[in-house]
Write a protein that holds these residues in place. Sequence first.
Motif, short mmCIF file in Angstrom:
data_model
loop_
_atom_site.label_atom_id
_atom_site.label_comp_id
_atom_site.label_asym_id
_atom_site.label_seq_id
_atom_site.Cartn_x
_atom_site.Cartn_y
_atom_site.Cartn_z
N SER A 127 0.85 -1.19 0.00
CA SER A 127 0.00 0.00 0.00
C SER A 127 0.88 1.24 0.00
O SER A 127 1.96 1.25 0.59
N ARG A 128 0.41 2.31 -0.64
CA ARG A 128 1.17 3.56 -0.68
C ARG A 128 0.83 4.48 0.50
O ARG A 128 1.48 5.50 0.69
N LYS A 129 -0.20 4.16 1.25
CA LYS A 129 -0.62 5.02 2.34
C LYS A 129 0.54 5.26 3.33
O LYS A 129 1.21 4.33 3.76
N GLY A 130 0.75 6.53 3.67
CA GLY A 130 1.82 6.89 4.58
C GLY A 130 3.15 7.19 3.91
O GLY A 130 4.08 7.64 4.58
N ASP A 131 3.25 6.95 2.59
CA ASP A 131 4.49 7.23 1.86
C ASP A 131 4.55 8.71 1.45
O ASP A 131 3.53 9.36 1.24
N PHE A 132 5.77 9.19 1.28
CA PHE A 132 6.03 10.48 0.66
C PHE A 132 6.51 10.24 -0.76
O PHE A 132 6.98 9.15 -1.10
N TYR A 133 6.41 11.29 -1.60
CA TYR A 133 7.04 11.22 -2.92
C TYR A 133 7.65 12.58 -3.26
O TYR A 133 7.20 13.62 -2.77
N TYR A 146 2.40 13.58 -0.13
CA TYR A 146 2.19 12.58 0.92
C TYR A 146 0.89 11.83 0.62
O TYR A 146 -0.14 12.44 0.34
N PHE A 147 0.95 10.49 0.69
CA PHE A 147 -0.22 9.66 0.43
C PHE A 147 -1.07 9.57 1.70
O PHE A 147 -0.70 8.90 2.67
N ILE A 148 -2.22 10.26 1.68
CA ILE A 148 -3.14 10.21 2.82
C ILE A 148 -3.95 8.91 2.80
O ILE A 148 -4.46 8.46 3.82
N LYS A 149 -4.10 8.32 1.63
CA LYS A 149 -4.69 7.00 1.44
C LYS A 149 -3.87 6.29 0.38
O LYS A 149 -2.98 6.90 -0.24
N ASP A 150 -4.19 5.02 0.13
CA ASP A 150 -3.42 4.30 -0.87
C ASP A 150 -3.54 4.94 -2.25
O ASP A 150 -2.59 4.94 -3.03
N ASN A 151 -4.70 5.49 -2.57
CA ASN A 151 -4.88 6.06 -3.90
C ASN A 151 -5.20 7.56 -3.89
O ASN A 151 -5.73 8.09 -4.86
N VAL A 178 10.89 9.75 -6.82
CA VAL A 178 11.15 8.68 -5.86
C VAL A 178 10.05 8.70 -4.81
O VAL A 178 9.57 9.77 -4.40
N GLN A 179 9.62 7.52 -4.39
CA GLN A 179 8.62 7.37 -3.35
C GLN A 179 9.28 6.71 -2.14
O GLN A 179 10.01 5.74 -2.29
N PHE A 180 9.03 7.26 -0.96
CA PHE A 180 9.76 6.75 0.21
C PHE A 180 8.89 6.80 1.47
O PHE A 180 7.85 7.44 1.48
#
Length: 296
Positions: A46-52, A111-116, A294-296
Amino acid sequence: MKKISILFLALLFGKRMQAQDVKTSSTDVAPTSKSLFNPEHRRKDSRKGDFYFHWGYNNSWYGKSDIRFQGPNYDFTLQDVVAHDRQSKLSWQYLNPGLITVPQYNIRLGYFIKDNYSISIGWDHMKYVMDIPQSVVISGHIGTNISTTNTPTGALAGDYNGQMINVKESMLTYEHTDGFNYANVEVERYDDIWVAPSGNTSLTLETGLGAGLMVPRSDVRLFGQGRNNHFSISGYGVSAKIGLKFYVWKNIYLQNTTKVGATNLTNVHTTGWDEYDKASQKINYLENMWVIGVQF
């Protein structure tokens, strides 16, 4: 008693098997976003919680716009002005750290507040250059001497009501080349189009809406009076975008995005006498950008 013991063991064994199945399914199936396209495969994470973060370059196209100039002893409008961008030619300066901000560039942190869904802040550095010379319709008044410097206007002095004039460099130079900057906040949605069987490589549709401030550094000469002005908040803008995001790996991506925007510049610095002279205009634009991120 024997039957009760057998029943107890069966229930206990069944609960253990159910717990094992739940644990296995929770580790094998990662939460994924809902997609409009229902790809055959699923991402593993899941991307939730990631930064890009991404950086890239753009080209832009501008609709015709009216520019109003106001100051001591003048108030006139040039109608349907044609302008273009001024992207630097492809060269090593795109890779030179000391010159990396010279071309038209885009920078964004999100910032991903949710997965999508994500929220981001960014800076779109575009460039706007009025075509000179060009023939335009003019209305308003130009005095024989304008601004606080009593700059002479020569044969162009007079009152206008829809006449055509040929705007030359001796009358006007008008550019947002350092640049036509859009500092903005955007909300984005992501829909997976294709996901590789590994779950790490994917192609995703990105859509988004944004709003922010216009912070141009305008280079203007009005009848020879002017300068390359300082950065200033000159107005505001709104935008919408759509693009394709290709994850080369789950943390590295390439992206192409097209953005449409509308801006309202109410206080553009012109002659350098900011408290007396100004210009205003509404600019609609189309921007296309290529970025690496980059996503981190």
